[in-house]
Design a protein around this motif. Structure first.
Motif, PDB file in Angstrom:
ATOM      1  N   HIS A 116     -10.595   2.592  -2.365  1.00 16.36           N
ATOM      2  CA  HIS A 116      -9.891   1.706  -1.454  1.00 16.36           C
ATOM      3  C   HIS A 116     -10.347   1.925  -0.009  1.00 16.36           C
ATOM      4  O   HIS A 116     -10.416   0.972   0.784  1.00 16.36           O
ATOM      5  CB  HIS A 116      -8.378   1.894  -1.566  1.00 16.36           C
ATOM      6  CG  HIS A 116      -7.773   1.210  -2.756  1.00 16.36           C
ATOM      7  ND1 HIS A 116      -7.534   1.861  -3.946  1.00 16.36           N
ATOM      8  CD2 HIS A 116      -7.380  -0.076  -2.945  1.00 16.36           C
ATOM      9  CE1 HIS A 116      -7.013   1.020  -4.812  1.00 16.36           C
ATOM     10  NE2 HIS A 116      -6.903  -0.173  -4.240  1.00 16.36           N
ATOM     11  N   GLU A 117     -10.662   3.174   0.332  1.00 14.22           N
ATOM     12  CA  GLU A 117     -11.177   3.440   1.673  1.00 14.22           C
ATOM     13  C   GLU A 117     -12.550   2.802   1.880  1.00 14.22           C
ATOM     14  O   GLU A 117     -12.847   2.290   2.966  1.00 14.22           O
ATOM     15  CB  GLU A 117     -11.240   4.950   1.919  1.00 14.22           C
ATOM     16  CG  GLU A 117      -9.859   5.588   2.065  1.00 14.22           C
ATOM     17  CD  GLU A 117      -9.924   7.105   2.184  1.00 14.22           C
ATOM     18  OE1 GLU A 117     -11.053   7.655   2.052  1.00 14.22           O
ATOM     19  OE2 GLU A 117      -8.882   7.730   2.413  1.00 14.22           O
ATOM     20  N   GLU A 160     -11.835  -0.730   2.574  1.00 15.87           N
ATOM     21  CA  GLU A 160     -11.378  -0.894   3.954  1.00 15.87           C
ATOM     22  C   GLU A 160     -12.548  -0.810   4.932  1.00 15.87           C
ATOM     23  O   GLU A 160     -12.601  -1.574   5.915  1.00 15.87           O
ATOM     24  CB  GLU A 160     -10.341   0.181   4.277  1.00 15.87           C
ATOM     25  CG  GLU A 160      -9.014  -0.007   3.553  1.00 15.87           C
ATOM     26  CD  GLU A 160      -8.039   1.111   3.845  1.00 15.87           C
ATOM     27  OE1 GLU A 160      -8.399   2.013   4.652  1.00 15.87           O
ATOM     28  OE2 GLU A 160      -6.934   1.104   3.274  1.00 15.87           O
ATOM     29  N   TYR A 209      -9.916  -2.772  -6.643  1.00 13.98           N
ATOM     30  CA  TYR A 209     -10.135  -1.984  -5.421  1.00 13.98           C
ATOM     31  C   TYR A 209     -10.259  -2.980  -4.269  1.00 13.98           C
ATOM     32  O   TYR A 209     -11.329  -3.549  -4.037  1.00 13.98           O
ATOM     33  CB  TYR A 209     -11.381  -1.121  -5.545  1.00 13.98           C
ATOM     34  CG  TYR A 209     -11.372  -0.242  -6.774  1.00 13.98           C
ATOM     35  CD1 TYR A 209     -10.456   0.773  -6.913  1.00 13.98           C
ATOM     36  CD2 TYR A 209     -12.274  -0.461  -7.828  1.00 13.98           C
ATOM     37  CE1 TYR A 209     -10.425   1.567  -8.054  1.00 13.98           C
ATOM     38  CE2 TYR A 209     -12.258   0.329  -8.957  1.00 13.98           C
ATOM     39  CZ  TYR A 209     -11.326   1.340  -9.065  1.00 13.98           C
ATOM     40  OH  TYR A 209     -11.304   2.117 -10.186  1.00 13.98           O
ATOM     41  N   THR A 210      -9.163  -3.224  -3.559  1.00 17.35           N
ATOM     42  CA  THR A 210      -9.077  -4.277  -2.547  1.00 17.35           C
ATOM     43  C   THR A 210      -8.541  -3.710  -1.242  1.00 17.35           C
ATOM     44  O   THR A 210      -7.716  -2.790  -1.241  1.00 17.35           O
ATOM     45  CB  THR A 210      -8.156  -5.415  -3.038  1.00 17.35           C
ATOM     46  OG1 THR A 210      -8.694  -5.952  -4.247  1.00 17.35           O
ATOM     47  CG2 THR A 210      -8.055  -6.528  -2.031  1.00 17.35           C
ATOM     48  N   ALA A 211      -9.036  -4.275  -0.115  1.00 17.55           N
ATOM     49  CA  ALA A 211      -8.517  -3.934   1.216  1.00 17.55           C
ATOM     50  C   ALA A 211      -8.396  -5.221   2.017  1.00 17.55           C
ATOM     51  O   ALA A 211      -9.186  -6.160   1.845  1.00 17.55           O
ATOM     52  CB  ALA A 211      -9.437  -2.947   1.920  1.00 17.55           C
ATOM     53  N   GLU A 212      -7.398  -5.268   2.904  1.00 17.51           N
ATOM     54  CA  GLU A 212      -7.166  -6.448   3.728  1.00 17.51           C
ATOM     55  C   GLU A 212      -7.135  -6.063   5.202  1.00 17.51           C
ATOM     56  O   GLU A 212      -6.693  -4.968   5.551  1.00 17.51           O
ATOM     57  CB  GLU A 212      -5.832  -7.125   3.366  1.00 17.51           C
ATOM     58  CG  GLU A 212      -5.871  -7.911   2.079  1.00 17.51           C
ATOM     59  CD  GLU A 212      -4.628  -8.767   1.897  1.00 17.51           C
ATOM     60  OE1 GLU A 212      -3.795  -8.795   2.842  1.00 17.51           O
ATOM     61  OE2 GLU A 212      -4.493  -9.400   0.836  1.00 17.51           O
ATOM     62  N   ARG A 227      -9.952 -10.363   3.209  1.00 18.55           N
ATOM     63  CA  ARG A 227      -9.770  -9.533   2.003  1.00 18.55           C
ATOM     64  C   ARG A 227     -11.142  -9.238   1.404  1.00 18.55           C
ATOM     65  O   ARG A 227     -11.922 -10.152   1.146  1.00 18.55           O
ATOM     66  CB  ARG A 227      -8.908 -10.246   0.980  1.00 18.55           C
ATOM     67  CG  ARG A 227      -8.722  -9.466  -0.315  1.00 18.55           C
ATOM     68  CD  ARG A 227      -7.875 -10.227  -1.300  1.00 18.55           C
ATOM     69  NE  ARG A 227      -6.528 -10.438  -0.791  1.00 18.55           N
ATOM     70  CZ  ARG A 227      -5.667 -11.301  -1.320  1.00 18.55           C
ATOM     71  NH1 ARG A 227      -6.031 -12.040  -2.369  1.00 18.55           N
ATOM     72  NH2 ARG A 227      -4.463 -11.451  -0.811  1.00 18.55           N
TER      73      ARG A 227
END
Length: 557
Positions: A53-54, A57, A255-258, A272
């Motif tokens: 996840h990092e 990001e 595995y997502t980051a916004e 996203r």
């Protein structure tokens, strides 16, 4: 046929409890180790998910920074006009001075669409509109004029230097957007706007496609893989940046980051970034942790299975010990009766208590009869032992069935007379089988002995034969109480005796077990079925041989 239950001895119970205790401890230890391994794997998985996840990001922040840089570079399309201040009554710069830089910075794909643009200068002081390029319809120019007036009034307090209008019309080449910049006087009051119409791709597609060609993840981990093979991007903007962009690939949101820029001066952007799930192996040193849960559950289940099998084996061992103890007691009682008879008549003969010759002959006959009974018991024990060790070997040859059956019945004549029983023979003297004489007589004796012990007094036992193809069917039917259907297979097991109201009948529970072993050793089969008169019918199938030619041959045989 029943034997009283006897609990195994104390030492045996202690060993069984100790074994079960050790197995339970092993099961608990396996469970504890499995839980620790699962907990460690779960922690490792959580750490891995956090790292991935990092990375998502990181890619999202890089994309956002690059995108905002592109948006902030849009004023470059207006060249020196962006941020220009002139005297309120001064002459405005010519429109043509903006066109070269606008075509260079805000380009469309394909470039042929650039020729469809129109450029304008709108003087806020006198409302004059000057255009260049492909002149749009009058209603479009009116819409541009209204849009510019409203935007300039709304953004005056924010000191904005350039403006992006929402998409306001569609053409054959796609949707269009309006970009313009304000020229101010020395008091910072807008006095004119310069702008042009361009395709939506000039604002979104071209810039974001360029960003997708820029490395967003560390090259040391992903090498030269393009971003489309690593991640997917979804951008939504509102306000002055109104629009939507989505990369060609769309990966599942594991595995997502916004990044949300809702407080931006020009509206808001939501970005996203989603990593491709299987690329996570390259982003985590050593790869993703493999789940050990199936293996741990398998080991736990195996240990539990071993425990269950061990408990069953211990119970089986205790049951066998009980059966052996019952067998020893039963055989001892069964041997004691004929031995007592032999000793009684032998001592009586020795002391000359029988003065008459007839009495002495009867005593000798009883001694011989009981000796045969003892031999039968010993033979059954030996045959059962050989069957259990799988060392029972029988040599078969051609036998006249009727003669062997009669000889076996004669050996039980005393026992039959004692219980007032008769045997009816329905035999064909020419029927022959492939069998062993001693084994065949033992089969007949064991079945008849069972019928004599458990049949009613005065009954008639019928023995008949019938040829069925390549087999000879031998039937023994009594007039007793019969055997229940659920017990007809169980009685062939060693040491099994059915429960009777009167359990005073001696027996070891091995006669029928030996019978089946002898029948199987001669390539035959045996079973029990209900009789016509309510008793039991024991059926034995043995391989047939060439029949004898005549009854005289049968008697000679």
């Amino acid at each position: 046929m029943h034997s009283p239950d006897r609990a195994p001895g104390g030492p045996v119970q202690s060993r069984a409890k100790m074994t079960i205790g050790l197995l339970v401890a092993a099961l608990l230890l396996t469970g504890a180790l499995g839980y620790q391994a699962w907990h460690a794997e779960r922690a490792h998985r959580q750490t891995t998910d956090r790292v991935l996840h990092e990375y998502a990001e990181l890619a999202a922040l890089r994309f956002f920074v690059e995108g905002m840089t592109d948006f902030l570079s849009i004023p470059l399309a207006f060249g020196h006009l962006a941020g220009l201040h002139v005297k309120h009554d001064a002459e405005l710069p010519p429109l043509e001075s903006m066109i070269p830089t606008a075509d260079t910075v805000a380009t469309c794909t394909p470039t042929a669409l650039n020729g469809e643009r129109f450029y304008f200068r709108f003087d806020l002081r006198d409302g004059r509109m000057v255009t260049s390029g492909v002149r749009p319809p009058d209603d479009v120019l009116a819409l541009v004029t209204d849009s510019v007036r409203q935007r300039i009034a709304a953004a005056f307090a924010d000191r904005e230097t350039w403006y992006l209008a929402p998409m306001f019309r569609s053409t054959a080449s796609g949707p269009r957007a309006l970009l313009y910049v304000a020229v101010r006087d020395l008091e910072d009051t807008p006095i004119a706007t310069y702008g042009f119409e361009t395709c939506n791709a000039a604002i979104w597609e071209s810039n974001f496609r360029r960003i997708m060609r820029t490395p967003l993840l560390p090259a040391t981990l992903v090498g030269k893989l393009p971003n489309d093979s690593l991640l997917s991007v979804d951008v939504t903007a509102w306000g002055q940046f109104s629009g939507h962009y989505r990369s060609p690939m769309n990966y599942p949101p594991i595995y997502t980051a916004e990044v949300n820029d809702t407080a931006g001066r020009r509206g808001g952007i939501r970005l996203r970034v989603t990593l491709r799930p299987d690329i996570a192996e390259q982003l985590v040193l050593g790869g993703l942790p493999e789940s050990r849960l199936p293996l741990l559950l398998g080991l736990l289940g195996l240990t539990g299975g071993v425990l269950i099998v061990a408990v069953m084996q211990i119970r089986r061992e205790q049951e066998l010990m009980r059966l052996r103890a019952d067998f020893t007691t039963s055989v001892s009682h069964e041997l004691r009766t004929p031995l007592a008879e032999v000793l009684l008549y032998a001592e009586s003969l020795e002391l000359d208590r029988f003065p008459h010759e007839v009495e002495r002959r009867e005593a000798v006959r009883i001694i011989a009869q009981e000796a045969n009974h003892l031999t039968q018991i010993v033979d059954n024990v030996l045959q059962l032992s050989r069957a259990e060790r799988r060392t029972l070997r029988i040599v078969t040859h051609r036998l006249g069935l009727a003669r062997e059956i009669r000889e076996a019945v004669d050996k039980l004549s005393v026992a039959l007379e004692a219980r007032l029983m008769q045997v009816t023979l329905a035999l064909d003297g020419r029927t022959t089988v492939r069998a062993n004489a001693d084994a065949l007589r033992q089969i007949v004796i064991n079945i008849l002995d069972n019928a004599i012990k458990y049949g009613r007094v005065g009954q008639t036992i019928t023995i008949g034969t019938q040829v069925e193809g390549e087999m000879v069917r031998l039937e023994f039917e009594d007039q007793g109480n019969g055997i229940m259907s659920q017990d007809r297979e169980r009685v062939w097991d060693p040491f099994t005796r059915l429960i009777r109201p009167d359990d005073s009948v001696p027996g070891s529970g091995i006669g029928l077990a030996v019978t089946r072993a002898l029948v199987l050793a001669q390539q035959g089969r045996c079973w029990i079925e209900p009789g016509i008169a309510g008793g039991a019918r024991v059926v034995v199938l043995l391989p047939a041989d060439t029949p004898l030619s005549s009854p005289q041959d049968a008697r000679a045989e």
